[in-house]
Design an enzyme around this catalytic site. Structure first.
Site: not given
Length: 285
Positions: A86, A237
């Site tokens: 990523d 998150t």
């Protein structure tokens, strides 16, 4: 002994397109966070996409260590598993990840001028496609922090539909991350996704679209984005928060002791969070 090979992310996104759903791409930083997603996907018969930034890889021994960690967690998986690098910002690191065994890479040139982003992305695509590796590109900038990148500013940073069309055509990317109002990290105020902009992008772009910053975004907006072409949603998150909160909750219990049960509990907390996201992204109750 059969050696496990990760699935091309392109094939998983093709399945998402056929079903008009999205698949979550979940961060992993350890064996137990990887196992959490594997168990969740296996129980729901849902493909699993893992996202790891270079900072995540550092925690697992680099690209090779990350591949080995996820393969061990996925040893008994009954669903397709993709391992995706990523927000990589260099051609060289994309090549290293591919050689280590990743099935997908994201080259993020979104902070570069348009033509430089195209040139860098195409270079990665030209190499990766010779080996059957999926490539994700990004156009537009997400507000917030991702690794060392910090972006500030509202709609001016969002993806332009005509630029998106040209970008995809000239680079040959397999999927495109778009900026429509999400951000990385925790939200200070609830976001308002720019669905009209997404519709305009979907009309002119023929590859699956990716939504970064999926943590904390209201589910009704997320599902509306899925209706208009989003096929992969990155969740980092929320996974890390579930793990952190699990430790805090366990410490409040009478008779708490520091032992390995903490990590079993954190794995289960991440698993439940991931299962919820998988259901939401496939419109399941």
């Amino acid at each position: 002994m059969k050696v496990m090979k990760f699935a091309p992310m392109k094939e998983i996104l093709k399945l998402a397109e056929e079903q008009k759903v999205a698949y979550g791409a979940f961060v992993t930083v350890s064996y137990e966070t990887a196992l959490a997603a594997i168990e969740a996907g296996s129980e729901l018969n849902c493909p699993v996409i893992f996202i790891t930034g270079t900072d995540c890889c550092d925690l697992m021994g680099g690209f090779e260590g990350t591949v080995e960690t996820v393969k061990r967690a996925a040893a008994n998986a009954q669903v397709p598993i993709a391992l995706h690098l990523d927000h990589c910002r260099t051609y060289e690191e994309c090549v290293q990840a591919i050689h280590a065994g990743y099935s997908s890479v994201m080259i993020d040139g979104s902070s570069l001028p348009f033509e430089e982003n195209i040139a860098l992305t195409k270079k990665v695509v030209d190499y990766a496609h010779t080996l059957g590796i999926t490539v994700e590109g990004e156009l537009g900038k997400l507000v917030g922090e991702e690794g060392n990148l910090v972006v500030k500013g509202p709609e001016g940073a969002q993806t332009d539909p005509q630029e998106a069309k040209e970008f995809v055509e000239r680079t040959g990317v397999d999927c495109l991350a778009v900026s429509i109002g999400t951000q990385h990290g925790h939200y200070i105020a609830a976001p308002q996704l720019n669905i009209e902009r997404l519709k305009a992008i979907q009309e002119v772009v023929e590859v699956p679209l990716v939504l970064h910053g999926g943590s904390g975004t209201p589910i009704d907006q997320v599902q509306e984005s899925i209706r208009h072409g989003i096929r992969k949603i990155n969740v980092a998150t929320d996974v890390l928060t579930a793990v952190a909160d699990s430790f805090e909750e366990l410490k409040k219990q009478p008779g708490f002791k520091y032992n390995t049960a903490m990590f079993v509990n954190s794995k289960n907390a991440a698993k439940e969070l991931i299962k919820g996201k998988m259901k939401d992204f496939r419109f399941e109750k």
